[in-house]
Design a protein around this motif. Structure first.
Motif, short mmCIF file in Angstrom:
data_model
loop_
_atom_site.label_atom_id
_atom_site.label_comp_id
_atom_site.label_asym_id
_atom_site.label_seq_id
_atom_site.Cartn_x
_atom_site.Cartn_y
_atom_site.Cartn_z
N MET A 1 0.83 -1.21 0.00
CA MET A 1 0.00 0.00 0.00
C MET A 1 0.86 1.26 0.00
O MET A 1 0.43 2.30 0.45
CB MET A 1 -0.91 0.01 1.23
N PRO A 210 -12.31 4.14 -12.03
CA PRO A 210 -11.42 4.08 -13.20
C PRO A 210 -11.60 5.25 -14.15
O PRO A 210 -10.63 5.73 -14.75
CB PRO A 210 -11.79 2.75 -13.87
N ARG A 231 -11.37 -6.44 1.24
CA ARG A 231 -11.63 -6.83 -0.15
C ARG A 231 -12.06 -5.60 -0.95
O ARG A 231 -11.70 -5.45 -2.12
CB ARG A 231 -12.74 -7.89 -0.21
N GLN A 232 -12.82 -4.73 -0.30
CA GLN A 232 -13.25 -3.51 -0.99
C GLN A 232 -12.08 -2.55 -1.19
O GLN A 232 -11.99 -1.87 -2.22
CB GLN A 232 -14.41 -2.86 -0.21
N ALA A 234 -9.02 -3.58 -1.68
CA ALA A 234 -8.28 -4.19 -2.79
C ALA A 234 -8.97 -3.91 -4.12
O ALA A 234 -8.31 -3.64 -5.14
CB ALA A 234 -8.14 -5.70 -2.57
N ALA A 235 -10.29 -3.98 -4.13
CA ALA A 235 -11.04 -3.68 -5.36
C ALA A 235 -10.75 -2.24 -5.80
O ALA A 235 -10.54 -1.96 -6.98
CB ALA A 235 -12.53 -3.89 -5.13
N ALA A 236 -10.74 -1.33 -4.83
CA ALA A 236 -10.46 0.07 -5.13
C ALA A 236 -9.07 0.23 -5.75
O ALA A 236 -8.89 0.95 -6.74
CB ALA A 236 -10.58 0.92 -3.87
N MET A 237 -8.10 -0.48 -5.20
CA MET A 237 -6.74 -0.41 -5.72
C MET A 237 -6.67 -1.04 -7.12
O MET A 237 -5.96 -0.55 -7.99
CB MET A 237 -5.76 -1.10 -4.77
N ALA A 238 -7.43 -2.13 -7.32
CA ALA A 238 -7.48 -2.76 -8.65
C ALA A 238 -8.02 -1.77 -9.68
O ALA A 238 -7.59 -1.74 -10.82
CB ALA A 238 -8.34 -4.02 -8.61
N LEU A 239 -8.96 -0.94 -9.26
CA LEU A 239 -9.57 0.04 -10.16
C LEU A 239 -8.62 1.20 -10.48
O LEU A 239 -8.91 2.03 -11.34
CB LEU A 239 -10.87 0.59 -9.57
N GLY A 240 -7.50 1.26 -9.75
CA GLY A 240 -6.51 2.30 -10.03
C GLY A 240 -6.40 3.37 -8.96
O GLY A 240 -5.64 4.33 -9.12
N TYR A 364 -6.92 -6.96 3.05
CA TYR A 364 -6.30 -6.46 1.81
C TYR A 364 -5.07 -7.30 1.45
O TYR A 364 -4.91 -7.72 0.30
CB TYR A 364 -5.90 -4.99 1.99
N ALA B 235 -11.25 -5.96 -9.92
CA ALA B 235 -11.96 -5.49 -8.72
C ALA B 235 -13.00 -6.52 -8.29
O ALA B 235 -13.14 -6.83 -7.10
CB ALA B 235 -12.61 -4.13 -8.97
N ALA B 238 -11.26 -9.32 -6.69
CA ALA B 238 -10.80 -8.91 -5.35
C ALA B 238 -11.95 -9.00 -4.35
O ALA B 238 -11.75 -9.35 -3.19
CB ALA B 238 -10.25 -7.48 -5.40
N LEU B 239 -13.15 -8.69 -4.81
CA LEU B 239 -14.33 -8.73 -3.92
C LEU B 239 -14.75 -10.16 -3.59
O LEU B 239 -15.62 -10.36 -2.75
CB LEU B 239 -15.50 -7.98 -4.56
N VAL B 367 -3.23 -5.96 -13.70
CA VAL B 367 -3.55 -5.70 -12.28
C VAL B 367 -2.99 -6.83 -11.42
O VAL B 367 -2.41 -6.59 -10.36
CB VAL B 367 -5.07 -5.55 -12.07
N GLU B 374 3.59 -5.97 -5.59
CA GLU B 374 3.41 -5.43 -4.24
C GLU B 374 3.67 -6.51 -3.19
O GLU B 374 4.33 -6.25 -2.17
CB GLU B 374 2.00 -4.86 -4.08
#
Lengths: 380, 380
Positions: A1, A210, A231-232, A234-240, A364, B235, B238-239, B367, B374
């Motif tokens: 992170m 995104p 998990r949310q 991580a999803a946010a990070m996956a989205l950029g 995460y 994402a 990830a969820l 991703v 990371e």
């Protein structure tokens, strides 16, 4: 992170916590995240007290302050009106509607002293006359970030912040808002999806993040709305996103000063039990669906006023409801509502705020490892 | 992307594509994903033609069929009514409202032959009388999946599918719907967030997916709503999803039979240009905001009817609009709308459907690698 935002703010985890409660702000900052105190309803005196308290409890670790800086509100063309001038603008129809709700739900009156106390509260300090004194207090403390949860920060504020080494963040519910923030020099865009609590637009986080990331690159973006677990994140990070901003999840923590009846409602609520309603602030804000929001949606009702007339219209009614809401079976209990996002459905246990941060980070990390294993298998 | 769903369906990428267009279904299946033909508006004869065509074009690779199986609709207690019986139930007020819209926007009438053609179309086959003949056709082909986009699949259908080695999927907009699907034996739950196109609930994907994953484990969950690129696929994973289901993104592909004026509107639309509206099917479905959806939201209007009365009420009007919509500056052009999710804001270029799959997979892999790096840095 280790993201741009983590570096910019000097924090371990780019998890920003919005809260009106200084205890939550300090707890999140102390856990390695970043607490942001929501100060729109503070008086300057109360803000001074809260920031001093935070300074005493975070040992130099960074935190921020959040205000509402809307462009459009009643009286904006005169730089904001005082409370008495605003009161003259309240239509009789809406006043009668509020009185009728209070009567039908048998919500007790306040006594004179309580009424006086309500009228002394900060209310919504959304005009320069309201927020400038708050900014003066904030800049007297070692804040690391100033955020606008509604509207573009004025140029003078951005200059003042940058001169003081303070990072400027602003929430955006559309790509267009994000681009406007970027253009005026905002350092961090918080892309907030419709599922978020409080003031929120119509586009969901999954789509908005995104879109905003691509539009404002290389300005860093935090994801907000619908984020309460790892998990949310991580999803946010996956989205950029370069980190996350969340507010709802703190409302059921042990430190939160949430009213007991509201806390119980949060812990029991399902994800579908929220609604975007203009009934408290005059602008669409997500909150628990209750009899209060239902009443304001009645097709035969007058509908809510704008900001800041609606908060002025309902502030005494809200105080009456909140005072009486702890009485089981009361009309006030049925009416009582407060801001929260759709993550309320997953807020089922009260925890320490610091524990919420650590749980997020741990979950995460699990997702990161899961993806790392997939990468290893694919390349094997 | 080797998930339980990929294994269950025998596919490379657990990317499920919902489309009314057989070309898209075949293209996605051939690209390593899984095409699902939306057949609710097919006649049995047309479905037979389309599935035969798909069989000839996918070389034995797997695909599926999607229907609507709502529990609540007008005439449900009689097992569904025929079109003439339903027509008797159309209120004069709504009929006059539709006529008034057509007149004010100067939408040309159909000639007798065209009108006859519209009335011969399949319409919405939402009752057993409507969908049973479609199921008979579908089960005569080597389908690998049958999906219900609305409502719980009947027990007899689940039995029939399982006896034929066909996987049963069902869309869910709430945790409660997902649990009901699981209880009756659905194999794959598709958790669809409010940002999705077509029939959709109120809870966003970011909140709904982890909630449903936790509720129905170990039943696999696909994420739907707001997913059109590889970051959004990541994402979703990830969820906790085992793959994704998407429909909007195919509507602007080269293979799609989307009407040109609608395709142009999609390519130009922003993410905030959609609305959940009951104006076409009678149940809330996300579509482009146009004069059509605005008219149906008028506070002085009669409001839409339920399913399947509303589709019956508006089918001829929709046909009139669609026939005339390609005339620039026409009222029909202003009215024309169709289902699409908030990802419409990122649908800016028309591509081959197979290319959309490959782009998603490539961005997803980026991703995964980012997270793997990371993980490596953290453990170093």
């Amino acid at each position: 992170m280790k993201t741009a935002v983590a570096d910019m703010l000097g924090i371990e985890y780019p998890i920003l916590a919005f809260s009106h409660c200084r205890d939550v702000v300090a707890a999140v900052t102390n856990a390695g995240g970043f607490g942001v105190l929501g100060a729109v309803a503070h008086t300057p005196e109360q803000l001074e007290i809260d920031l001093t308290w935070i300074d005493e409890h975070v040992g130099g670790k960074p935190y921020g302050v959040d205000l509402l800086l809307p462009q459009k509100y009643e009286g904006a063309d005169q730089g904001g009106l005082d409370r008495d001038a605003l009161r003259q603008l309240l239509p009789a129809e809406q006043q009668a509607f509020v009185d009728d709700i209070m009567a039908r739900y048998q919500v007790p009156q306040l006594d004179d002293e309580q009424r006086e106390a309500v009228s002394r509260l900060g209310g919504m300090n959304v005009s320069p006359k309201g927020y400038e004194p708050l900014l003066d207090v904030a800049f007297d403390h070692p804040i690391k970030l100033i955020a606008s949860a509604l509207g573009p920060p004025p140029a003078a504020l951005i200059e003042r912040a940058h001169a003081a080494g303070v990072v400027v963040a602003a929430l955006a519910g559309t790509k267009e808002h994000a681009l406007r923030h970027q253009e005026i020099g905002v350092d961090i865009i918080v892309a907030q999806g419709t599922e978020g609590g409080g003031h929120t637009g119509e586009v969901a986080t999954m789509v908005l993040v995104p879109e905003v990331v691509d539009a404002v690159a290389p300005t860093p973006v935090l994801a907000a709305g619908g984020i309460g677990n790892g998990r949310q994140v991580a999803a946010a990070m996956a989205l950029g996103a370069q980190g996350i901003w969340c507010g709802s999840v703190w409302l059921t923590t042990e430190e939160a000063e949430t009213q007991p009846v509201i806390k119980e409602k949060y812990l029991a609520a399902r994800s579908k039990d929220t609604v975007r309603s203009r009934s408290i602030t005059g602008k669409p804000a997500r909150m628990l669906k209750t009899k209060w929001t239902e009443e304001w949606e009645r097709p035969d009702g007058p509908g809510p006023l704008g900001m800041p007339l609606q908060p002025l219209l309902v502030s005494e009614a809200q105080a009456r409801i909140n005072r009486a809401a702890n009485t089981p079976g009361s009309g006030a209990q049925e009416l009582a509502t407060y801001f929260v996002g759709q993550v309320v459905g997953q807020m089922n246990v009260s925890k320490k705020a610091g524990q919420v941060v650590l749980d997020m980070v741990e979950e995460y990390a699990d997702v990161v490892l899961r993806f790392a294993e997939e990468a290893a298998e694919t390349s094997a």
